[in-house]
Motif scaffolding. Structure first.
Motif, short mmCIF file in Angstrom:
data_model
loop_
_atom_site.label_atom_id
_atom_site.label_comp_id
_atom_site.label_asym_id
_atom_site.label_seq_id
_atom_site.Cartn_x
_atom_site.Cartn_y
_atom_site.Cartn_z
N LYS A 177 0.81 -1.23 0.00
CA LYS A 177 0.00 0.00 0.00
C LYS A 177 0.84 1.28 0.00
CE LYS A 177 -4.07 -0.15 0.65
NZ LYS A 177 -5.21 -0.12 -0.29
N LYS A 178 2.01 1.22 -0.65
CA LYS A 178 2.84 2.40 -0.81
C LYS A 178 2.77 2.90 -2.24
CE LYS A 178 6.59 2.58 2.60
NZ LYS A 178 6.04 1.77 3.67
N ALA A 179 3.03 4.20 -2.43
CA ALA A 179 3.21 4.78 -3.76
C ALA A 179 4.44 5.66 -3.71
CB ALA A 179 1.99 5.60 -4.17
N MET A 180 5.29 5.55 -4.71
CA MET A 180 6.54 6.30 -4.77
C MET A 180 6.44 7.43 -5.79
SD MET A 180 9.75 6.04 -3.49
CE MET A 180 10.36 7.73 -3.48
N ILE A 181 6.84 8.63 -5.40
CA ILE A 181 6.92 9.75 -6.35
C ILE A 181 8.38 10.17 -6.44
CG2 ILE A 181 6.19 12.09 -6.91
CD1 ILE A 181 3.65 11.63 -5.35
#
Length: 282
Positions: A177-181
Motif C-alpha cells: 500500500k505504498k506509492a513512490m513519487i
C-alpha cells in the motif's frame, strides 16, 4: 505563439521528430545564417527533406519557412532576443523579461502537453496508497517538499527525505500500500534509479516527474509526468528556473485533481489543519 521563437524551438525540441530535431539544432546553432537561407538550402544543411522544414516550422507555431524567417529576423535584431539563460551584459529589464518568458513558457507548454489520463492514473495510485514516499535530488527536492506538505494537510501519510538509506529501508520493510513519487530533471541520477529499482522489485508503483520519456527513470515508472528539456540544452544553466516551474505546475495539477476527488472530506481536513496551526502557533 510564445514571445520568443528561438525559445519556442528550444521548448519544443524534445517533442519533435528526429528529422525536425536536426532542423531545430541547426537553427539554434546558426540563427543568424538561417534567416538568409532558402528552404532547399536549410534542408541540405540540416540533412533533411524540404517537407521536413515545412513540418518543423508548423510544429514550432509558424505558418511556414518564410513566416519563420520574418519572426526570427525581428528577434535577432532586437536587443531583447533570448536564446541563452543569461548573458553577461543583460540589463535588469532584460533579465526580468527573460525570467517572465521562461516561467510563462514552462506553464504554457505543460498545459498543452500533459495528458489527462496520466493525472487520473496518478490520483488513483495515490488514493489507494496508505503512504506516499516522495524523493527529489537538488532543486527537485524543493518540489518534493512542497508536494509532501500539500498532501499531509489533507490527511495522507507522506515520507519526505533525502536520506536514501531511510527511503530504501521504508520501501523494503513495509512495501504494501505504498506509492513512490520520484522527481528528477534528467532521470539518470544513481540515487533516483536505485530507489526505482527497489520499487520495481517490491511491486511498488512509481510516479515519475521527469523531462525525458526515454530516461532510465521513465522506463522504470508506472506513470510518467513529463516536463520540458529546455534547461538541458541551454549553454548556461545557472538555475533550474523553467524545470522547477514545470515541476511545480505538475505537482499542483496532481494535488488539485486529487483534492477534487472526495472534495468535501478533503476541504474539511484543510480547515482542521489550518485551524490547529493558527490557534497554536499564532
Amino acid at each position: 505563439m510564445l514571445q520568443s521563437l528561438l525559445f519556442q524551438v528550444q521548448f519544443k525540441l524534445s517533442a519533435l521528430s528526429d528529422a525536425e530535431q536536426a532542423v531545430a539544432k541547426y537553427v539554434l546553432a546558426n540563427a543568424e545564417e538561417v534567416i538568409h537561407l532558402s528552404t532547399q538550402q536549410l534542408a541540405k544543411r540540416a540533412g533533411v527533406s524540404n517537407a521536413t522544414i515545412t513540418r518543423f516550422c508548423k510544429s514550432v507555431g509558424t505558418k511556414g519557412f518564410p513566416d519563420f524567417k520574418i519572426i526570427m529576423s525581428s528577434e535577432i535584431a532586437s536587443p531583447h532576443s533570448i536564446q541563452e539563460e543569461l548573458k553577461p551584459d543583460d540589463s535588469l529589464n532584460q533579465i526580468k523579461h527573460q525570467l517572465s518568458l521562461r516561467m510563462t513558457s514552462a506553464i504554457k507548454e505543460r498545459e498543452s502537453l500533459v495528458q489527462n489520463n496520466s493525472i487520473e492514473s496518478c490520483t488513483k495510485l495515490l488514493k489507494n496508497a496508505d503512504e506516499i514516499v516522495v524523493y527529489g535530488i537538488g532543486a527537485s527536492h524543493i518540489i518534493a517538499k512542497d508536494l509532501a506538505q500539500k498532501f499531509i494537510r489533507i490527511g495522507k501519510s507522506v515520507l519526505d527525505t533525502q536520506d536514501t538509506h531511510l527511503v530504501l529501508s521504508s520501501l523494503a520493510s513495509n512495501p504494501r500500500k505504498k506509492a513512490m513519487i520520484l522527481i528528477s530533471n534528467s532521470g539518470e541520477k544513481l540515487e533516483i534509479n536505485t530507489i526505482a529499482k527497489v520499487c520495481n522489485e517490491f511491486s511498488i508503483p512509481i510516479i515519475s516527474i521527469v523531462s525525458d520519456a526515454e530516461s532510465t527513470l521513465a522506463t522504470k515508472s508506472t506513470v510518467i509526468l513529463l516536463h520540458s528539456k529546455i534547461e538541458m540544452v541551454d549553454t548556461l544553466r545557472s538555475a533550474s528556473t523553467a524545470s522547477l516551474i514545470a515541476q511545480h505546475y505538475l505537482v499542483d495539477l496532481l494535488y488539485y485533481h486529487y483534492l477534487a476527488d472526495n472534495y468535501h472530506d478533503h476541504v474539511e481536513k484543510l480547515k482542521t489543519t489550518y485551524a490547529v496551526v493558527r490557534e497554536n502557533l499564532h
